[in-house]
Design a protein around this motif. Structure first.
Motif, PDB file in Angstrom:
ATOM      1  N   ASN A 143     -63.786-129.750 -50.375  1.00 47.11           N
ATOM      2  CA  ASN A 143     -63.567-129.585 -51.816  1.00 47.11           C
ATOM      3  C   ASN A 143     -62.774-128.320 -52.150  1.00 47.11           C
ATOM      4  OD1 ASN A 143     -65.510-131.736 -53.274  1.00 47.11           O
ATOM      5  ND2 ASN A 143     -66.551-130.937 -51.463  1.00 47.11           N
ATOM      6  N   LYS A 144     -61.949-127.840 -51.221  1.00 47.04           N
ATOM      7  CA  LYS A 144     -61.224-126.591 -51.431  1.00 47.04           C
ATOM      8  C   LYS A 144     -60.304-126.639 -52.656  1.00 47.04           C
ATOM      9  CE  LYS A 144     -59.294-126.138 -47.454  1.00 47.04           C
ATOM     10  NZ  LYS A 144     -58.446-125.542 -46.393  1.00 47.04           N
ATOM     11  N   LYS A 145     -59.825-127.807 -52.984  1.00 44.31           N
ATOM     12  CA  LYS A 145     -58.885-127.924 -54.097  1.00 44.31           C
ATOM     13  C   LYS A 145     -59.549-127.639 -55.446  1.00 44.31           C
ATOM     14  CE  LYS A 145     -55.568-128.966 -51.338  1.00 44.31           C
ATOM     15  NZ  LYS A 145     -54.539-127.938 -51.064  1.00 44.31           N
ATOM     16  N   LYS A 146     -60.875-127.605 -55.465  1.00 45.04           N
ATOM     17  CA  LYS A 146     -61.588-127.326 -56.717  1.00 45.04           C
ATOM     18  C   LYS A 146     -61.637-125.839 -57.050  1.00 45.04           C
ATOM     19  CE  LYS A 146     -64.692-131.342 -56.604  1.00 45.04           C
ATOM     20  NZ  LYS A 146     -66.117-131.767 -56.621  1.00 45.04           N
ATOM     21  N   LEU A 147     -61.201-124.986 -56.146  1.00 42.63           N
ATOM     22  CA  LEU A 147     -61.253-123.543 -56.362  1.00 42.63           C
ATOM     23  C   LEU A 147     -60.373-123.159 -57.553  1.00 42.63           C
ATOM     24  CD1 LEU A 147     -62.539-121.027 -55.001  1.00 42.63           C
ATOM     25  CD2 LEU A 147     -60.356-120.690 -53.830  1.00 42.63           C
ATOM     26  N   LYS A 148     -60.960-122.453 -58.511  1.00 45.53           N
ATOM     27  CA  LYS A 148     -60.279-122.149 -59.767  1.00 45.53           C
ATOM     28  C   LYS A 148     -60.471-120.676 -60.123  1.00 45.53           C
ATOM     29  CE  LYS A 148     -60.313-123.311 -64.700  1.00 45.53           C
ATOM     30  NZ  LYS A 148     -61.004-124.097 -65.751  1.00 45.53           N
ATOM     31  N   GLY A 149     -59.383-120.008 -60.506  1.00 48.41           N
ATOM     32  CA  GLY A 149     -59.468-118.615 -60.936  1.00 48.41           C
ATOM     33  C   GLY A 149     -59.906-118.525 -62.385  1.00 48.41           C
ATOM     34  N   ILE A 150     -60.843-117.620 -62.655  1.00 52.66           N
ATOM     35  CA  ILE A 150     -61.378-117.493 -64.002  1.00 52.66           C
ATOM     36  C   ILE A 150     -61.856-116.060 -64.239  1.00 52.66           C
ATOM     37  CG2 ILE A 150     -63.684-118.250 -63.233  1.00 52.66           C
ATOM     38  CD1 ILE A 150     -64.062-119.516 -65.977  1.00 52.66           C
ATOM     39  N   TYR A 151     -61.626-115.576 -65.448  1.00 54.01           N
ATOM     40  CA  TYR A 151     -62.185-114.288 -65.846  1.00 54.01           C
ATOM     41  C   TYR A 151     -63.572-114.528 -66.443  1.00 54.01           C
ATOM     42  CZ  TYR A 151     -57.924-111.508 -65.261  1.00 54.01           C
ATOM     43  OH  TYR A 151     -56.846-110.827 -64.732  1.00 54.01           O
ATOM     44  N   LEU A 152     -64.579-113.917 -65.845  1.00 48.39           N
ATOM     45  CA  LEU A 152     -65.949-114.063 -66.335  1.00 48.39           C
ATOM     46  C   LEU A 152     -66.385-112.811 -67.077  1.00 48.39           C
ATOM     47  CD1 LEU A 152     -67.827-115.788 -63.369  1.00 48.39           C
ATOM     48  CD2 LEU A 152     -66.946-116.823 -65.458  1.00 48.39           C
ATOM     49  N   PRO A 153     -67.129-112.959 -68.181  1.00 47.00           N
ATOM     50  CA  PRO A 153     -67.589-111.788 -68.937  1.00 47.00           C
ATOM     51  C   PRO A 153     -68.802-111.134 -68.267  1.00 47.00           C
ATOM     52  CG  PRO A 153     -68.347-113.794 -69.995  1.00 47.00           C
ATOM     53  CD  PRO A 153     -67.498-114.230 -68.831  1.00 47.00           C
ATOM     54  N   TYR A 154     -68.762-109.836 -68.177  1.00 48.27           N
ATOM     55  CA  TYR A 154     -69.838-109.050 -67.574  1.00 48.27           C
ATOM     56  C   TYR A 154     -70.214-107.902 -68.504  1.00 48.27           C
ATOM     57  CZ  TYR A 154     -69.677-110.997 -62.803  1.00 48.27           C
ATOM     58  OH  TYR A 154     -69.778-111.805 -61.703  1.00 48.27           O
ATOM     59  N   GLU A 155     -71.394-107.359 -68.276  1.00 51.82           N
ATOM     60  CA  GLU A 155     -71.775-106.079 -68.860  1.00 51.82           C
ATOM     61  C   GLU A 155     -71.799-105.066 -67.721  1.00 51.82           C
ATOM     62  OE1 GLU A 155     -73.205-104.693 -71.874  1.00 51.82           O
ATOM     63  OE2 GLU A 155     -72.383-106.346 -73.039  1.00 51.82           O
ATOM     64  N   LEU A 156     -71.001-104.018 -67.827  1.00 51.95           N
ATOM     65  CA  LEU A 156     -70.998-102.956 -66.828  1.00 51.95           C
ATOM     66  C   LEU A 156     -72.058-101.925 -67.212  1.00 51.95           C
ATOM     67  CD1 LEU A 156     -67.162-102.435 -66.373  1.00 51.95           C
ATOM     68  CD2 LEU A 156     -68.665-104.142 -65.343  1.00 51.95           C
ATOM     69  N   ILE A 157     -72.935-101.617 -66.269  1.00 54.39           N
ATOM     70  CA  ILE A 157     -74.085-100.765 -66.546  1.00 54.39           C
ATOM     71  C   ILE A 157     -73.976 -99.477 -65.743  1.00 54.39           C
ATOM     72  CG2 ILE A 157     -76.601-100.625 -66.577  1.00 54.39           C
ATOM     73  CD1 ILE A 157     -75.493-102.816 -68.354  1.00 54.39           C
ATOM     74  N   ARG A 158     -74.199 -98.368 -66.417  1.00 55.56           N
ATOM     75  CA  ARG A 158     -74.263 -97.065 -65.753  1.00 55.56           C
ATOM     76  C   ARG A 158     -75.158 -96.148 -66.571  1.00 55.56           C
ATOM     77  NH1 ARG A 158     -71.506 -91.947 -65.237  1.00 55.56           N
ATOM     78  NH2 ARG A 158     -71.388 -91.357 -63.030  1.00 55.56           N
ATOM     79  N   GLY A 159     -75.975 -95.371 -65.897  1.00 54.85           N
ATOM     80  CA  GLY A 159     -76.793 -94.413 -66.632  1.00 54.85           C
ATOM     81  C   GLY A 159     -78.238 -94.382 -66.178  1.00 54.85           C
ATOM     82  N   PRO A 160     -79.049 -93.544 -66.819  1.00 53.76           N
ATOM     83  CA  PRO A 160     -80.461 -93.392 -66.444  1.00 53.76           C
ATOM     84  C   PRO A 160     -81.284 -94.605 -66.870  1.00 53.76           C
ATOM     85  CG  PRO A 160     -79.970 -92.073 -68.383  1.00 53.76           C
ATOM     86  CD  PRO A 160     -78.662 -92.625 -67.909  1.00 53.76           C
ATOM     87  N   ILE A 161     -82.279 -94.922 -66.078  1.00 55.29           N
ATOM     88  CA  ILE A 161     -83.148 -96.077 -66.341  1.00 55.29           C
ATOM     89  C   ILE A 161     -84.585 -95.670 -66.097  1.00 55.29           C
ATOM     90  CG2 ILE A 161     -82.870 -96.933 -63.983  1.00 55.29           C
ATOM     91  CD1 ILE A 161     -83.249 -99.164 -67.073  1.00 55.29           C
ATOM     92  N   ARG A 162     -85.489 -96.172 -66.920  1.00 59.65           N
ATOM     93  CA  ARG A 162     -86.922 -95.939 -66.730  1.00 59.65           C
ATOM     94  C   ARG A 162     -87.600 -97.292 -66.544  1.00 59.65           C
ATOM     95  NH1 ARG A 162     -88.906 -90.702 -68.219  1.00 59.65           N
ATOM     96  NH2 ARG A 162     -90.929 -91.550 -67.647  1.00 59.65           N
ATOM     97  N   PHE A 163     -88.598 -97.322 -65.661  1.00 63.34           N
ATOM     98  CA  PHE A 163     -89.352 -98.538 -65.393  1.00 63.34           C
ATOM     99  C   PHE A 163     -90.843 -98.261 -65.548  1.00 63.34           C
ATOM    100  CE2 PHE A 163     -85.544 -99.232 -62.817  1.00 63.34           C
ATOM    101  CZ  PHE A 163     -85.213-100.534 -63.156  1.00 63.34           C
ATOM    102  N   VAL A 164     -91.561 -99.278 -65.989  1.00 63.84           N
ATOM    103  CA  VAL A 164     -93.012 -99.292 -65.867  1.00 63.84           C
ATOM    104  C   VAL A 164     -93.327-100.219 -64.699  1.00 63.84           C
ATOM    105  CG1 VAL A 164     -95.205 -99.909 -66.935  1.00 63.84           C
ATOM    106  CG2 VAL A 164     -93.405 -98.861 -68.314  1.00 63.84           C
ATOM    107  N   VAL A 165     -93.914 -99.682 -63.650  1.00 66.23           N
ATOM    108  CA  VAL A 165     -94.169-100.418 -62.411  1.00 66.23           C
ATOM    109  C   VAL A 165     -95.653-100.735 -62.309  1.00 66.23           C
ATOM    110  CG1 VAL A 165     -93.918-100.407 -59.906  1.00 66.23           C
ATOM    111  CG2 VAL A 165     -92.277 -99.165 -61.329  1.00 66.23           C
ATOM    112  N   THR A 166     -95.980-101.994 -62.061  1.00 65.31           N
ATOM    113  CA  THR A 166     -97.365-102.418 -61.857  1.00 65.31           C
ATOM    114  C   THR A 166     -97.456-103.200 -60.557  1.00 65.31           C
ATOM    115  OG1 THR A 166     -97.008-104.423 -63.181  1.00 65.31           O
ATOM    116  CG2 THR A 166     -97.914-102.503 -64.311  1.00 65.31           C
ATOM    117  N   ARG A 167     -98.604-103.065 -59.888  1.00 66.82           N
ATOM    118  CA  ARG A 167     -98.851-103.780 -58.643  1.00 66.82           C
ATOM    119  C   ARG A 167     -99.678-105.018 -58.931  1.00 66.82           C
ATOM    120  NH1 ARG A 167    -102.835-104.089 -55.065  1.00 66.82           N
ATOM    121  NH2 ARG A 167    -104.092-102.651 -56.283  1.00 66.82           N
ATOM    122  N   ASP A 168     -99.547-106.042 -58.087  1.00 70.11           N
ATOM    123  CA  ASP A 168    -100.316-107.270 -58.260  1.00 70.11           C
ATOM    124  C   ASP A 168    -101.809-106.974 -58.280  1.00 70.11           C
ATOM    125  OD1 ASP A 168     -97.968-108.624 -58.227  1.00 70.11           O
ATOM    126  OD2 ASP A 168     -98.137-109.395 -56.195  1.00 70.11           O
TER     127      ASP A 168
END
Length: 540
Positions: A143-168
């Motif tokens: 199916n190589k002929k199905k390969l198609k170029g496309i621009y996909l929308p993304y969110e670029l992320i950079r910076g500090p992050i905080r998490f609340v971590v819980t264990r099972d």
């Protein structure tokens, strides 16, 4: 213009590039030593995005409908749903939609295609050749002929992050802080997120301000997620991006991560992707680096929590082997010894796997088969270790957590030995009092510790359950805490009182394990007393 002029943080005092300090949660300047708060970069990014949006609105044509009029020949062109542009079949001009910029996540930056379709197909052929023994390779080859170029929308992320971590199976919460670098989140439903993650990373130095001329000759998706859905997807992707690092620090895979951050720099952008959908099998080629990612045909199930019960079962079997190899001073028949060890291992496995599997399920995922780009070989990415924070004395402090310290391991081992040898110890103490009263010290020679096997039949399962339930709470809910000092050293913090939630969790586990007081009163105590009596008064 590259990403460095937009997403790089500069010192508010001298203007030099600043680096994020995970411990102080500020941007620190290595040039002048000044600190820049996280709110300043957010303000500058908002100003940049506002200017970019104004320029894009001026560049768009006047048409406001999906059925657009070609600006060159006047033909009516239907632009597909979720795409930015379409080619006019009469004059081959590019027709752009003008309603796409209204969404919150409309791309404002772009990485241009570096590979044409022929080059991308060559990279896919190389992957197929390397994985010729897999069923996915054969499907992609057809199916190589199905390969198609496309621009996909993304969110670029950079910076500090905080998490609340819980264990099972725990009510204990941990605050964790870190820094995200070069994280891209797909904001369209067209492709599988795992598939797209497999073809990353991109080279962010080649990021350019978006212009509609870039998408000529390529399809382009518009974001299908905005508002609350966009925020949810970004945080979900960020949590998965940071999970391996947090799991390594916490020394367990049974974790839940809840991101909490308002200081992330988020910039929407178009990224170049060659995509192929063959039903059960999908493939993506990075349009910039040529890295190939293939979504496996079948799902795989993994059980990461089985390591702990397996190790516990192995420890029990080793204990039984050495404890009964010469039980009572008489070598045990090898066949009988292995039967005993096998039976003990079976009982231990039933108990430990039952306890450890509580509330946990298998991880069901489609495996990603991917190549390694030349850029990755040259510049391997370094993982950023998280820093945990604990509120001590009403003040939040950066800390380092420890779980399996040598002292704690010795403590657990000693408790387990005391529980299993408690009948022998009590029999010895009672005999000592009896000898002091009668003066006959030969009574110690009458003690037959082999009768402790009666108590072990119940004590060993109780020990395993106690370790699995209460031992893990001791390890994970009451960690060893070291405060991180400004000079780079650390200081041990001894908490006088345990966390109230931890105590409540322990009491809850005790009640759930015992059910009611009938178990210790009518089974444990009589068996314990009988074993002590048999050790002190063995049969002739």
């Amino acid at each position: 213009m590259n990403q460095g002029k937009i997403m790089t943080i500069h010192c508010a005092t001298c203007g030099a590039p600043a680096q994020f300090d995970v411990v102080t949660q500020n941007y620190h300047c290595p040039n002048c030593g000044g600190n820049t708060g996280t709110e300043i970069p957010l303000k500058k990014l908002r100003e940049f995005r506002s200017l970019t949006k104004t320029l894009l609105e001026q560049e768009l044509p006047d048409s406001q409908t999906i059925a657009c009029e070609c600006p060159n020949c006047g033909a009516r062109v239907i632009v597909k749903e979720h795409e930015v542009a379409e080619t006019c079949i009469f004059c081959q001009s590019k027709v752009l939609r003008s309603d796409v910029q209204m969404g919150e996540g409309f791309p404002e930056m772009l990485i241009p295609f570096k590979l044409n379709r022929k080059q991308a197909e060559k990279r896919l052929d190389e992957w197929i050749e390397q994985h010729h023994d897999k069923s996915e390779a054969q499907i992609l080859k057809e199916n190589k002929k199905k390969l198609k170029g496309i621009y996909l929308p993304y969110e670029l992320i950079r910076g500090p992050i905080r998490f609340v971590v819980t264990r099972d199976n725990s009510n204990r919460h941990y605050e964790c802080g870190g820094f995200l670098e070069h994280v891209a989140v797909n904001v369209t439903d067209r492709c599988n997120n795992l598939l797209l993650n497999g073809m990353e990373p991109f080279l962010w130095d080649e990021l350019e301000p978006f212009q509609f001329g870039y998408i000529a000759g390529h399809a382009a998706e518009i974001p299908t997620a905005d508002g609350a859905e966009l925020r949810r997807r970004v945080f979900e992707e960020v949590a998965e991006e940071y999970r391996p690092t947090v799991e390594h620090t916490m020394q367990t895979t049974g974790l839940a991560l809840c991101p909490e951050s308002e200081a992330l720099l988020r910039l929407p952008a178009f990224l170049p992707v060659y995509f192929m959908d063959c039903g059960e099998v999908q493939a993506a080629v990075n349009g910039q680096t040529g890295k190939v990612s293939v979504l496996a045909e079948k799902e795989t199930r993994t059980y990461p929590w089985v390591i702990e019960p397996l190790l516990g079962t192995l420890a029990v079997m080793i204990f039984f082997f050495f404890a009964f190899r010469n039980y009572g001073g008489v070598p045990m028949d090898l066949k009988e010894l292995f039967e005993l060890v096998g039976m003990a291992g079976l009982v231990a496995a039933l108990i430990l796997f039952t306890v450890f599997s509580k509330g946990r399920e298998a991880r069901v995922r489609r495996k990603i088969l991917k190549s390694i780009s030349e850029e990755e070989k040259k510049k391997p990415e370094d993982s950023i270790k998280p820093v945990f924070f604990e509120t001590i004395g009403g003040k939040e402090l950066p800390v380092q957590l420890g779980f399996y310290s040598p002292g704690r391991i010795v403590k657990i081992v000693m408790i387990l030995l005391l529980v299993n040898a408690s009948t022998c110890i009590l029999a010895w103490i009672l005999t000592a009092f009896k000898c002091m009263g009668s003066g006959d010290w030969t009574l110690f020679q009458q003690l037959d510790y082999s009768y402790n096997i009666i108590w072990l039949c119940l004590a060993l399962p109780i020990s395993m359950v106690g370790f699995a339930v209460f031992g893990r709470i001791e390890v994970y809910d009451s960690p060893v805490i070291f405060q991180l000092l400004e000079n780079g050293k650390r200081k041990r913090i001894h908490q006088k009182r345990e966390n109230r939630k931890t105590l409540l969790m322990r009491w809850k586990n005790v009640r759930e394990t015992m059910g009611n007081w009938a178990l210790p009163l009518f089974i444990v105590l009589p068996l314990f007393v009988m074993t002590v009596y048999m050790i002190m008064n063995p049969w002739p």
